[in-house]
Motif scaffolding. Structure first.
Motif, PDB file in Angstrom:
ATOM      1  N   LEU A 150       0.827  -1.215   0.000  1.00  0.00           N
ATOM      2  CA  LEU A 150       0.000   0.000   0.000  1.00  0.00           C
ATOM      3  C   LEU A 150       0.856   1.257   0.000  1.00  0.00           C
ATOM      4  O   LEU A 150       0.461   2.277  -0.569  1.00  0.00           O
ATOM      5  CB  LEU A 150      -0.948   0.001   1.195  1.00  0.00           C
ATOM      6  N   GLU A 151       2.031   1.197   0.627  1.00  0.00           N
ATOM      7  CA  GLU A 151       2.932   2.348   0.615  1.00  0.00           C
ATOM      8  C   GLU A 151       3.495   2.576  -0.790  1.00  0.00           C
ATOM      9  O   GLU A 151       3.685   3.709  -1.211  1.00  0.00           O
ATOM     10  CB  GLU A 151       4.062   2.150   1.613  1.00  0.00           C
ATOM     11  N   ARG A 152       3.749   1.505  -1.516  1.00  0.00           N
ATOM     12  CA  ARG A 152       4.297   1.632  -2.875  1.00  0.00           C
ATOM     13  C   ARG A 152       3.248   2.139  -3.855  1.00  0.00           C
ATOM     14  O   ARG A 152       3.548   2.908  -4.743  1.00  0.00           O
ATOM     15  CB  ARG A 152       4.824   0.285  -3.354  1.00  0.00           C
ATOM     16  N   ARG A 153       2.050   1.642  -3.716  1.00  0.00           N
ATOM     17  CA  ARG A 153       0.964   2.063  -4.609  1.00  0.00           C
ATOM     18  C   ARG A 153      -0.329   2.122  -3.823  1.00  0.00           C
ATOM     19  O   ARG A 153      -0.984   1.109  -3.594  1.00  0.00           O
ATOM     20  CB  ARG A 153       0.777   1.083  -5.762  1.00  0.00           C
ATOM     21  N   PRO A 154      -0.687   3.318  -3.366  1.00  0.00           N
ATOM     22  CA  PRO A 154      -1.925   3.422  -2.600  1.00  0.00           C
ATOM     23  C   PRO A 154      -3.135   3.121  -3.495  1.00  0.00           C
ATOM     24  O   PRO A 154      -3.223   3.593  -4.623  1.00  0.00           O
ATOM     25  CB  PRO A 154      -1.941   4.868  -2.114  1.00  0.00           C
ATOM     26  N   PHE A 155      -3.991   2.304  -2.984  1.00  0.00           N
ATOM     27  CA  PHE A 155      -5.194   1.926  -3.714  1.00  0.00           C
ATOM     28  C   PHE A 155      -6.370   2.760  -3.226  1.00  0.00           C
ATOM     29  O   PHE A 155      -6.431   3.128  -2.056  1.00  0.00           O
ATOM     30  CB  PHE A 155      -5.527   0.441  -3.488  1.00  0.00           C
ATOM     31  N   THR A 156      -7.292   3.002  -4.108  1.00  0.00           N
ATOM     32  CA  THR A 156      -8.533   3.679  -3.706  1.00  0.00           C
ATOM     33  C   THR A 156      -9.481   2.622  -3.141  1.00  0.00           C
ATOM     34  O   THR A 156      -9.318   1.428  -3.409  1.00  0.00           O
ATOM     35  CB  THR A 156      -9.205   4.356  -4.913  1.00  0.00           C
ATOM     36  N   PRO A 157     -10.478   3.041  -2.374  1.00  0.00           N
ATOM     37  CA  PRO A 157     -11.463   2.074  -1.879  1.00  0.00           C
ATOM     38  C   PRO A 157     -12.133   1.296  -3.009  1.00  0.00           C
ATOM     39  O   PRO A 157     -12.415   0.114  -2.871  1.00  0.00           O
ATOM     40  CB  PRO A 157     -12.471   2.940  -1.127  1.00  0.00           C
ATOM     41  N   LEU A 158     -12.355   1.943  -4.142  1.00  0.00           N
ATOM     42  CA  LEU A 158     -12.965   1.263  -5.285  1.00  0.00           C
ATOM     43  C   LEU A 158     -12.040   0.171  -5.806  1.00  0.00           C
ATOM     44  O   LEU A 158     -12.477  -0.955  -6.059  1.00  0.00           O
ATOM     45  CB  LEU A 158     -13.292   2.261  -6.399  1.00  0.00           C
ATOM     46  N   GLU A 159     -10.754   0.478  -5.953  1.00  0.00           N
ATOM     47  CA  GLU A 159      -9.797  -0.513  -6.420  1.00  0.00           C
ATOM     48  C   GLU A 159      -9.661  -1.679  -5.449  1.00  0.00           C
ATOM     49  O   GLU A 159      -9.486  -2.820  -5.850  1.00  0.00           O
ATOM     50  CB  GLU A 159      -8.414   0.130  -6.631  1.00  0.00           C
ATOM     51  N   MET A 160      -9.753  -1.383  -4.161  1.00  0.00           N
ATOM     52  CA  MET A 160      -9.629  -2.429  -3.152  1.00  0.00           C
ATOM     53  C   MET A 160     -10.917  -3.228  -2.983  1.00  0.00           C
ATOM     54  O   MET A 160     -10.914  -4.312  -2.420  1.00  0.00           O
ATOM     55  CB  MET A 160      -9.222  -1.825  -1.812  1.00  0.00           C
ATOM     56  N   GLY A 161     -12.023  -2.665  -3.456  1.00  0.00           N
ATOM     57  CA  GLY A 161     -13.297  -3.360  -3.324  1.00  0.00           C
ATOM     58  C   GLY A 161     -13.827  -3.384  -1.888  1.00  0.00           C
ATOM     59  O   GLY A 161     -14.536  -4.311  -1.495  1.00  0.00           O
ATOM     60  N   LEU A 162     -13.491  -2.368  -1.110  1.00  0.00           N
ATOM     61  CA  LEU A 162     -13.931  -2.334   0.282  1.00  0.00           C
ATOM     62  C   LEU A 162     -15.450  -2.200   0.373  1.00  0.00           C
ATOM     63  O   LEU A 162     -16.059  -1.431  -0.354  1.00  0.00           O
ATOM     64  CB  LEU A 162     -13.274  -1.164   1.020  1.00  0.00           C
ATOM     65  N   ARG A 163     -16.013  -2.959   1.296  1.00  0.00           N
ATOM     66  CA  ARG A 163     -17.456  -2.934   1.514  1.00  0.00           C
ATOM     67  C   ARG A 163     -17.737  -2.920   3.010  1.00  0.00           C
ATOM     68  O   ARG A 163     -16.925  -3.386   3.806  1.00  0.00           O
ATOM     69  CB  ARG A 163     -18.115  -4.158   0.899  1.00  0.00           C
ATOM     70  N   VAL A 164     -18.897  -2.386   3.362  1.00  0.00           N
ATOM     71  CA  VAL A 164     -19.364  -2.412   4.746  1.00  0.00           C
ATOM     72  C   VAL A 164     -20.769  -2.989   4.766  1.00  0.00           C
ATOM     73  O   VAL A 164     -21.484  -2.943   3.754  1.00  0.00           O
ATOM     74  CB  VAL A 164     -19.362  -1.009   5.397  1.00  0.00           C
ATOM     75  N   LYS A 165     -21.151  -3.545   5.919  1.00  0.00           N
ATOM     76  CA  LYS A 165     -22.526  -3.967   6.106  1.00  0.00           C
ATOM     77  C   LYS A 165     -22.889  -3.770   7.570  1.00  0.00           C
ATOM     78  O   LYS A 165     -22.012  -3.740   8.443  1.00  0.00           O
ATOM     79  CB  LYS A 165     -22.754  -5.403   5.671  1.00  0.00           C
ATOM     80  N   VAL A 166     -24.162  -3.624   7.814  1.00  0.00           N
ATOM     81  CA  VAL A 166     -24.657  -3.427   9.165  1.00  0.00           C
ATOM     82  C   VAL A 166     -24.940  -4.800   9.768  1.00  0.00           C
ATOM     83  O   VAL A 166     -25.530  -5.663   9.116  1.00  0.00           O
ATOM     84  CB  VAL A 166     -25.949  -2.578   9.159  1.00  0.00           C
ATOM     85  N   GLU A 167     -24.508  -4.995  11.004  1.00  0.00           N
ATOM     86  CA  GLU A 167     -24.758  -6.248  11.720  1.00  0.00           C
ATOM     87  C   GLU A 167     -25.510  -5.919  13.001  1.00  0.00           C
ATOM     88  O   GLU A 167     -25.129  -5.024  13.743  1.00  0.00           O
ATOM     89  CB  GLU A 167     -23.440  -6.919  12.064  1.00  0.00           C
ATOM     90  N   LEU A 168     -26.589  -6.639  13.249  1.00  0.00           N
ATOM     91  CA  LEU A 168     -27.359  -6.459  14.479  1.00  0.00           C
ATOM     92  C   LEU A 168     -27.453  -7.763  15.231  1.00  0.00           C
ATOM     93  O   LEU A 168     -27.777  -8.795  14.651  1.00  0.00           O
ATOM     94  CB  LEU A 168     -28.782  -5.999  14.159  1.00  0.00           C
TER      95      LEU A 168
END
Length: 136
Positions: free
Chosen positions: A5-23
């Protein structure tokens, strides 16, 4: 990963980051989950879903004070809070990009069965499920 990540910072879109709500509902092992929201493109929707569900939790998702709920909240109030939360959860999944209403209904039914089974054991109140009158 840190070096990459230090060599090439990725955007959240490139990393495919997702969140979801848990109850987690009181004593139930089964949890309710929202759909996944992309951090890059759907973070506002994910936060809105979290806020909507948080607003409807009432006493049923207050997992840090479960014993307090048993001592101070009536089975009727638990039923009402559960009904409000279940309806909001179903609405959120129904409005999702894939209309997951059947999945929501199934998850709600499983949690509801466990919630009222455990409530009956702990309180001995012969608690009726909200839909029992309709089914009879």
């Amino acid at each position: 990963l840190k070096i990459a990540l230090e060599r090439r910072p990725f955007t959240p879109l490139e990393m495919g980051l997702r969140v979801k709500v848990e109850l987690r509902v009181l004593w139930c092992r089964k949890r309710l989950y929202s759909q996944n929201f992309s951090v890059a493109t759907e973070l506002a929707e994910g936060l809105a879903a979290w806020q909507q569900l948080s607003d409807k939790c009432g006493c049923v998702a207050n997992t840090s004070q479960r014993s307090w709920v048993l001592r101070h909240v009536s089975p009727r109030q638990i039923q009402e809070d559960w009904a409000a939360l279940a309806q909001e959860y179903t609405n959120i999944l129904a409005e999702g990009r894939r209309n997951q209403i059947e999945q929501a209904r199934h998850a709600v039914a499983l949690v509801q069965q466990e919630l009222f089974r455990v409530l009956d054991q702990k309180v001995g109140s012969n608690t009726k499920l909200p839909n029992d009158a309709e089914a009879a």
